[in-house]
Design an enzyme around this catalytic site. Sequence first.
Site, PDB file in Angstrom:
ATOM      1  CE1 TYR A 142      -2.182   3.323   2.604  1.00 57.52           C
ATOM      2  CE2 TYR A 142      -3.545   2.716   0.734  1.00 57.52           C
ATOM      3  CZ  TYR A 142      -3.230   3.599   1.754  1.00 57.52           C
ATOM      4  OH  TYR A 142      -3.965   4.747   1.913  1.00 57.52           O
ATOM      5  CG  ASP A 237       6.091   3.729   0.026  1.00 58.29           C
ATOM      6  OD1 ASP A 237       4.874   3.471  -0.135  1.00 58.29           O
ATOM      7  OD2 ASP A 237       6.508   4.503   0.910  1.00 58.29           O
ATOM      8  CE  LYS A 270       3.055   5.028   7.629  1.00 51.71           C
ATOM      9  NZ  LYS A 270       1.710   4.930   8.239  1.00 51.71           N
TER      10      LYS A 270
HETATM   11  P1  KE4 Z   1      -0.320   8.501   4.379  1.00 53.10           P
HETATM   12  O1  KE4 Z   1      -0.917   9.193   3.177  1.00 53.10           O
HETATM   13  O2  KE4 Z   1      -1.345   7.660   5.115  1.00 53.10           O
HETATM   14  O3  KE4 Z   1       0.459   9.435   5.301  1.00 53.10           O
HETATM   15  O4  KE4 Z   1       0.804   7.477   3.837  1.00 53.10           O
HETATM   16  C1  KE4 Z   1       0.446   6.522   2.878  1.00 53.10           C
HETATM   17  C2  KE4 Z   1       1.421   5.368   2.945  1.00 53.10           C
HETATM   18  C3  KE4 Z   1       2.393   5.262   1.963  1.00 53.10           C
HETATM   19  N1  KE4 Z   1       3.288   4.252   1.968  1.00 53.10           N
HETATM   20  C4  KE4 Z   1       3.274   3.310   2.947  1.00 53.10           C
HETATM   21  C5  KE4 Z   1       4.279   2.202   2.910  1.00 53.10           C
HETATM   22  C6  KE4 Z   1       2.312   3.376   3.991  1.00 53.10           C
HETATM   23  O5  KE4 Z   1       2.297   2.418   4.953  1.00 53.10           O
HETATM   24  C7  KE4 Z   1       1.364   4.424   4.001  1.00 53.10           C
HETATM   25  C8  KE4 Z   1       0.282   4.540   5.070  1.00 53.10           C
HETATM   26  N2  KE4 Z   1       0.228   3.461   6.007  1.00 53.10           N
HETATM   27  C9  KE4 Z   1      -1.061   3.222   6.617  1.00 53.10           C
HETATM   28  C10 KE4 Z   1      -0.907   2.009   7.541  1.00 53.10           C
HETATM   29  N3  KE4 Z   1      -0.930   0.808   6.847  1.00 53.10           N
HETATM   30  C11 KE4 Z   1      -1.557   4.410   7.356  1.00 53.10           C
HETATM   31  C12 KE4 Z   1      -2.728   4.122   8.253  1.00 53.10           C
HETATM   32  C13 KE4 Z   1      -4.003   4.633   7.663  1.00 53.10           C
HETATM   33  O6  KE4 Z   1      -4.246   4.453   6.442  1.00 53.10           O
HETATM   34  O7  KE4 Z   1      -4.764   5.217   8.461  1.00 53.10           O
END
Ligand code: KE4
Length: 428
Positions: A142, A237, A270
């Site tokens: 993701y 990523d 993060k």
């Molecule tokens: P954000 O747009 O949520 O800040 O980041 C997207 C993203 C991009 N790449 C990776 C590897 C990620 O894990 C994420 C976001 N992770 C999720 C948890 N699996 C955030 C939690 C959520 O969606 O609320």
Amino acid sequence: MSQNQTLFERAQRVIPGGVNSPVRAFRAVGGTPRFITRGSGAYIFDADANRYIDYIGSWGPMILGHGHPAVLEAVQKAALDGFSFGAPTEREIELAEEILKLVPSMEQVRLVSSGTEATMSAIRLARGATGRSKFIKFEGCYHGHTDSLLVKAGSGLATFGNPTSAGVPAEVAQHTVVLEYNNLAQLEEAFSLYGHELACVIIEPIAGNMNFVRAALPFVKRLRELCTQHGALLVFDEVMTGFRVGLHSAQGHYASLLPGFKPDISTFGKVIGGGMPLAAFGASRDIMKHLAPLGGVYQAGTLSGNPVATACGLATLREIQKPGFFDRLGERTRQLVDGLKAVAAENGVPFSADCQGGMFGFFLLPELPQNYKTVMTTDGARFNAFFHGMLDRGVYLAPALYEAGFVSAEHTEADIAATLEAARQALR
Ligand code: KE4
């Protein structure tokens, strides 16, 4: 009616599903989401004053634990000087310099406000820099919710991806080729079919969105070779793994196993924001020169490099560089993982687990899975029972079997022991 239930009912009237990000709604595990009132160190507290040992840490950012004094002070000080100016500040330079010092594969970095923005911009940059449209992603990874990344595998390799979300036009999804993670044969075939049409390959080097699946060394080695051979850019990523699995992120771990290895573009999020909205993407100067205002790839953001968020991120990055930080964090995380495996074995429960730095994952499966299909063979009902068994005993794990877990610098040996005791009872 508990406070959590009252708040959840009220929230659902004004916010879709009662949450601002779907995974928080507990739909995968069932039950009522906990409305958190505050965090302190390794703990979070809910609206019914229950205390939980926190293994989500806001899905990765809270590596120092909640309310670290040095970070709090930096944020309070920055806030007094102003929240946002929409103009350059010195602190953005300081943060960029700090990130580049720790990520030698990048010569320049652009700050944005979310991981989604970072990966969306990275894909557009790769497309602009190569003049190509297609790219490869992997099932189970993701990368945020930009249209071209909300795509699942087509019926066969020769067909392009299908949208995983309503609202994503097929025309957009058709440029995304989705392969099986760790599948060398598919990788070779895809490059032989589309090699010179590929702008990039984007991958989670350790897939935290499949809970915890490592990209196999031969797979990463071959991926690097094929990208170089075909002029496709390799995008790591590291939004989740960055500064979480080690001070030099996952790319540093792979470079220690594959001398000279480096991705072409990296994304972060993060941890680098320390819990505030901040993410980043970077590459060589040669690639980054394609970005506005220098080049033709447009990318922008009102709050990009926000003065308060950069203060939070900078203070966080300074703390994790202190001597022994990752040694201690890695040891604590390893204690948790080894302890969970032992408790599962005591109770005859099929269980596998792995960790790197402050990130861990576990599966109610006898062997560590290598791809999404295998991860999803987990018995969901058993996972959900375990999740709630732990939650009811004051341990807050990720509310989905495909999500990773995180340990902070504030988790003590006593917290690990309490977690293992809860697991012993929950698994029984
Ligand atoms: P954000 O747009 O949520 O800040 O980041 C997207 C993203 C991009 N790449 C990776 C590897 C990620 O894990 C994420 C976001 N992770 C999720 C948890 N699996 C955030 C939690 C959520 O969606 O609320």
